[in-house]
Design a protein around this motif. Structure first.
Motif, PDB file in Angstrom:
ATOM      1  N   VAL A 148      29.899  28.862  57.591  1.00 29.62           N
ATOM      2  CA  VAL A 148      30.833  29.735  56.871  1.00 29.62           C
ATOM      3  C   VAL A 148      30.203  30.349  55.720  1.00 29.62           C
ATOM      4  CG1 VAL A 148      33.043  29.375  55.492  1.00 29.62           C
ATOM      5  CG2 VAL A 148      32.502  27.968  57.372  1.00 29.62           C
ATOM      6  N   GLU A 149      30.686  31.462  55.704  1.00 27.63           N
ATOM      7  CA  GLU A 149      30.422  32.462  54.303  1.00 27.63           C
ATOM      8  C   GLU A 149      31.558  32.904  53.767  1.00 27.63           C
ATOM      9  OE1 GLU A 149      27.901  36.419  53.438  1.00 27.63           O
ATOM     10  OE2 GLU A 149      27.768  35.477  55.248  1.00 27.63           O
ATOM     11  N   TYR A 150      31.698  32.581  52.331  1.00 28.08           N
ATOM     12  CA  TYR A 150      32.707  33.064  51.536  1.00 28.08           C
ATOM     13  C   TYR A 150      32.550  34.532  50.875  1.00 28.08           C
ATOM     14  CZ  TYR A 150      35.132  28.693  52.618  1.00 28.08           C
ATOM     15  OH  TYR A 150      36.284  27.877  53.066  1.00 28.08           O
ATOM     16  N   TYR A 151      33.243  35.224  50.940  1.00 25.82           N
ATOM     17  CA  TYR A 151      33.107  36.623  50.208  1.00 25.82           C
ATOM     18  C   TYR A 151      34.334  36.685  49.448  1.00 25.82           C
ATOM     19  CZ  TYR A 151      32.529  41.487  49.288  1.00 25.82           C
ATOM     20  OH  TYR A 151      32.503  42.647  48.504  1.00 25.82           O
ATOM     21  N   PHE A 152      34.204  36.809  48.140  1.00 28.24           N
ATOM     22  CA  PHE A 152      35.379  36.820  47.138  1.00 28.24           C
ATOM     23  C   PHE A 152      35.835  38.446  46.768  1.00 28.24           C
ATOM     24  CE2 PHE A 152      33.887  32.701  45.272  1.00 28.24           C
ATOM     25  CZ  PHE A 152      34.447  31.957  46.483  1.00 28.24           C
ATOM     26  N   GLY A 153      35.031  39.245  47.298  1.00 26.31           N
ATOM     27  CA  GLY A 153      35.180  40.976  46.917  1.00 26.31           C
ATOM     28  C   GLY A 153      34.743  41.002  45.440  1.00 26.31           C
ATOM     29  N   TYR A 154      34.739  42.331  44.950  1.00 30.29           N
ATOM     30  CA  TYR A 154      34.327  42.617  43.835  1.00 30.29           C
ATOM     31  C   TYR A 154      35.181  43.003  42.932  1.00 30.29           C
ATOM     32  CZ  TYR A 154      34.288  47.330  45.660  1.00 30.29           C
ATOM     33  OH  TYR A 154      34.596  48.445  45.979  1.00 30.29           O
ATOM     34  N   LYS A 155      36.427  43.226  43.313  1.00 31.07           N
ATOM     35  CA  LYS A 155      37.579  43.966  42.759  1.00 31.07           C
ATOM     36  C   LYS A 155      38.580  42.870  41.999  1.00 31.07           C
ATOM     37  CE  LYS A 155      37.622  48.407  45.204  1.00 31.07           C
ATOM     38  NZ  LYS A 155      38.497  49.362  45.829  1.00 31.07           N
ATOM     39  N   LEU A 156      38.486  41.707  42.336  1.00 26.78           N
ATOM     40  CA  LEU A 156      39.299  40.679  41.796  1.00 26.78           C
ATOM     41  C   LEU A 156      38.825  40.335  40.383  1.00 26.78           C
ATOM     42  CD1 LEU A 156      39.818  38.889  45.212  1.00 26.78           C
ATOM     43  CD2 LEU A 156      41.380  40.523  43.939  1.00 26.78           C
ATOM     44  N   PRO A 157      39.729  39.579  39.699  1.00 27.64           N
ATOM     45  CA  PRO A 157      39.191  39.158  38.373  1.00 27.64           C
ATOM     46  C   PRO A 157      38.127  37.788  38.516  1.00 27.64           C
ATOM     47  CG  PRO A 157      41.730  39.219  38.230  1.00 27.64           C
ATOM     48  CD  PRO A 157      41.095  39.497  39.721  1.00 27.64           C
ATOM     49  N   GLU A 158      38.253  37.092  39.628  1.00 27.34           N
ATOM     50  CA  GLU A 158      37.360  35.904  39.895  1.00 27.34           C
ATOM     51  C   GLU A 158      36.578  36.442  41.198  1.00 27.34           C
ATOM     52  OE1 GLU A 158      36.610  33.100  38.555  1.00 27.34           O
ATOM     53  OE2 GLU A 158      37.950  33.562  36.701  1.00 27.34           O
ATOM     54  N   ASN A 159      35.595  37.475  40.836  1.00 24.41           N
ATOM     55  CA  ASN A 159      34.933  38.019  42.087  1.00 24.41           C
ATOM     56  C   ASN A 159      33.645  37.258  42.213  1.00 24.41           C
ATOM     57  OD1 ASN A 159      32.805  39.360  40.211  1.00 24.41           O
ATOM     58  ND2 ASN A 159      34.481  40.562  39.474  1.00 24.41           N
ATOM     59  N   ASP A 160      32.662  37.634  43.235  1.00 26.16           N
ATOM     60  CA  ASP A 160      31.655  37.297  43.735  1.00 26.16           C
ATOM     61  C   ASP A 160      30.767  37.096  42.417  1.00 26.16           C
ATOM     62  OD1 ASP A 160      32.017  36.657  46.275  1.00 26.16           O
ATOM     63  OD2 ASP A 160      31.154  38.640  47.087  1.00 26.16           O
ATOM     64  N   LEU A 161      30.606  37.922  41.430  1.00 24.91           N
ATOM     65  CA  LEU A 161      29.605  37.973  40.342  1.00 24.91           C
ATOM     66  C   LEU A 161      30.069  37.177  39.240  1.00 24.91           C
ATOM     67  CD1 LEU A 161      29.116  41.832  40.243  1.00 24.91           C
ATOM     68  CD2 LEU A 161      27.432  40.056  41.468  1.00 24.91           C
ATOM     69  N   VAL A 162      31.416  36.955  38.843  1.00 25.00           N
ATOM     70  CA  VAL A 162      31.777  36.137  37.881  1.00 25.00           C
ATOM     71  C   VAL A 162      32.805  34.873  37.997  1.00 25.00           C
ATOM     72  CG1 VAL A 162      31.445  38.163  36.299  1.00 25.00           C
ATOM     73  CG2 VAL A 162      33.870  37.589  37.313  1.00 25.00           C
ATOM     74  N   CYS A 163      32.648  34.427  39.332  1.00 21.43           N
ATOM     75  CA  CYS A 163      33.636  33.298  39.579  1.00 21.43           C
ATOM     76  C   CYS A 163      33.350  32.338  38.904  1.00 21.43           C
ATOM     77  CB  CYS A 163      33.762  32.909  40.944  1.00 21.43           C
ATOM     78  SG  CYS A 163      34.844  31.951  41.329  1.00 21.43           S
ATOM     79  N   GLU A 164      34.198  31.758  38.251  1.00 25.18           N
ATOM     80  CA  GLU A 164      33.678  30.472  37.351  1.00 25.18           C
ATOM     81  C   GLU A 164      34.910  29.491  37.749  1.00 25.18           C
ATOM     82  OE1 GLU A 164      31.554  29.366  35.083  1.00 25.18           O
ATOM     83  OE2 GLU A 164      30.537  31.315  35.186  1.00 25.18           O
ATOM     84  N   ASP A 165      35.949  29.964  38.296  1.00 26.42           N
ATOM     85  CA  ASP A 165      37.168  29.075  38.729  1.00 26.42           C
ATOM     86  C   ASP A 165      37.428  29.067  40.096  1.00 26.42           C
ATOM     87  OD1 ASP A 165      39.597  27.571  38.741  1.00 26.42           O
ATOM     88  OD2 ASP A 165      40.941  28.998  37.744  1.00 26.42           O
ATOM     89  N   TRP A 166      36.808  27.980  40.783  1.00 25.40           N
ATOM     90  CA  TRP A 166      36.800  27.932  42.289  1.00 25.40           C
ATOM     91  C   TRP A 166      38.263  27.516  42.782  1.00 25.40           C
ATOM     92  CZ3 TRP A 166      32.932  29.012  45.771  1.00 25.40           C
ATOM     93  CH2 TRP A 166      31.892  29.482  45.264  1.00 25.40           C
ATOM     94  N   ARG A 167      39.046  27.165  41.971  1.00 27.12           N
ATOM     95  CA  ARG A 167      40.762  26.672  42.209  1.00 27.12           C
ATOM     96  C   ARG A 167      41.353  27.897  42.823  1.00 27.12           C
ATOM     97  NH1 ARG A 167      42.385  24.260  36.727  1.00 27.12           N
ATOM     98  NH2 ARG A 167      41.167  26.052  36.026  1.00 27.12           N
ATOM     99  N   SER A 168      40.766  29.130  42.372  1.00 27.52           N
ATOM    100  CA  SER A 168      41.434  30.274  42.995  1.00 27.52           C
ATOM    101  C   SER A 168      41.283  30.508  44.212  1.00 27.52           C
ATOM    102  CB  SER A 168      40.624  31.736  42.176  1.00 27.52           C
ATOM    103  OG  SER A 168      39.376  31.741  42.737  1.00 27.52           O
ATOM    104  N   ARG A 169      40.496  29.804  44.977  1.00 21.61           N
ATOM    105  CA  ARG A 169      40.197  29.573  46.294  1.00 21.61           C
ATOM    106  C   ARG A 169      40.665  28.359  47.144  1.00 21.61           C
ATOM    107  NH1 ARG A 169      38.717  33.444  43.655  1.00 21.61           N
ATOM    108  NH2 ARG A 169      37.288  35.297  44.520  1.00 21.61           N
ATOM    109  N   ASP A 170      41.984  27.748  46.328  1.00 23.72           N
ATOM    110  CA  ASP A 170      42.102  26.391  46.865  1.00 23.72           C
ATOM    111  C   ASP A 170      42.675  26.512  48.301  1.00 23.72           C
ATOM    112  OD1 ASP A 170      44.611  27.824  45.867  1.00 23.72           O
ATOM    113  OD2 ASP A 170      45.495  25.958  45.627  1.00 23.72           O
ATOM    114  N   GLN A 171      43.462  27.533  48.643  1.00 18.54           N
ATOM    115  CA  GLN A 171      44.024  27.708  49.893  1.00 18.54           C
ATOM    116  C   GLN A 171      43.012  27.463  51.073  1.00 18.54           C
ATOM    117  OE1 GLN A 171      47.230  27.328  50.355  1.00 18.54           O
ATOM    118  NE2 GLN A 171      47.304  27.457  52.714  1.00 18.54           N
ATOM    119  N   SER A 172      41.898  28.363  50.685  1.00 17.50           N
ATOM    120  CA  SER A 172      40.807  28.438  51.774  1.00 17.50           C
ATOM    121  C   SER A 172      40.322  26.891  51.876  1.00 17.50           C
ATOM    122  CB  SER A 172      39.856  29.427  51.239  1.00 17.50           C
ATOM    123  OG  SER A 172      38.494  29.391  51.942  1.00 17.50           O
ATOM    124  N   TRP A 173      39.831  26.135  50.841  1.00 14.29           N
ATOM    125  CA  TRP A 173      39.478  24.661  50.895  1.00 14.29           C
ATOM    126  C   TRP A 173      40.472  23.948  51.753  1.00 14.29           C
ATOM    127  CZ3 TRP A 173      35.420  27.009  49.758  1.00 14.29           C
ATOM    128  CH2 TRP A 173      35.069  27.357  48.559  1.00 14.29           C
TER     129      TRP A 173
END
Length: 141
Positions: free
Chosen positions: A6-31
């Motif tokens: 599995v590889e997760y890609y969060f995108g770069y246009k979202l507030p919690e993007n690949d470069l600055v993601c500090e809040d992994w709860r933003s991906r809770d549905q995926s988990w």
């Protein structure tokens, strides 16, 4: 079918993007979905290490993203339909009968809508609705 991780890609246009993601709860549905998938494989005793990609059996020889099949030929077939709908599984080379039941990858839980299909022909598969569903066909012993 045939994936190897599995590889997760969060995108770069979202507030919690690949470069600055500090809040992994933003991906809770995926988990949650990953947990449901793991529970399915464990509870249904799916021997995925003995299975191979068999997309050609459902008319997807080009490996497009509209349907997938993971198979232990003659024993067990998993057919994933990302948008629900219908497909045909070619059981022409198989023998016997198979139980067909459906797994809801969004909610988890037990297999639903059980029926029986005969091998030696194409088995019609119609998902319960237009959401994604996994058909589980297991040879009857």
């Amino acid at each position: 079918a045939g994936g190897a991780g599995v590889e997760y890609y969060f995108g770069y246009k979202l507030p919690e993007n690949d470069l600055v993601c500090e809040d992994w709860r933003s991906r809770d549905q995926s988990w949650r979905w990953a947990g449901l998938a793991l529970k399915f494989f464990e509870e249904e005793n799916i021997p995925f290490w003995e299975m191979t990609s068999a997309n050609a059996l459902i008319g997807n020889a080009a490996d497009k993203n509209d349907r997938y099949c993971l198979a232990k030929p003659g024993e067990l077939y998993l057919v994933y339909l990302p948008q629900g709908g219908a497909a045909e599984l070619d059981l022409g080379a198989a023998t016997g009968s198979y139980t067909l039941a459906w797994f809801d990858p969004r909610q988890g839980g037990p297999l639903t809508h059980p029926s029986t299909v005969q091998a030696g022909q194409k088995a019609p598969l119609t998902a319960p609705d237009e959401q994604d569903w996994l058909a589980v066909l297991r040879r009857v012993r």
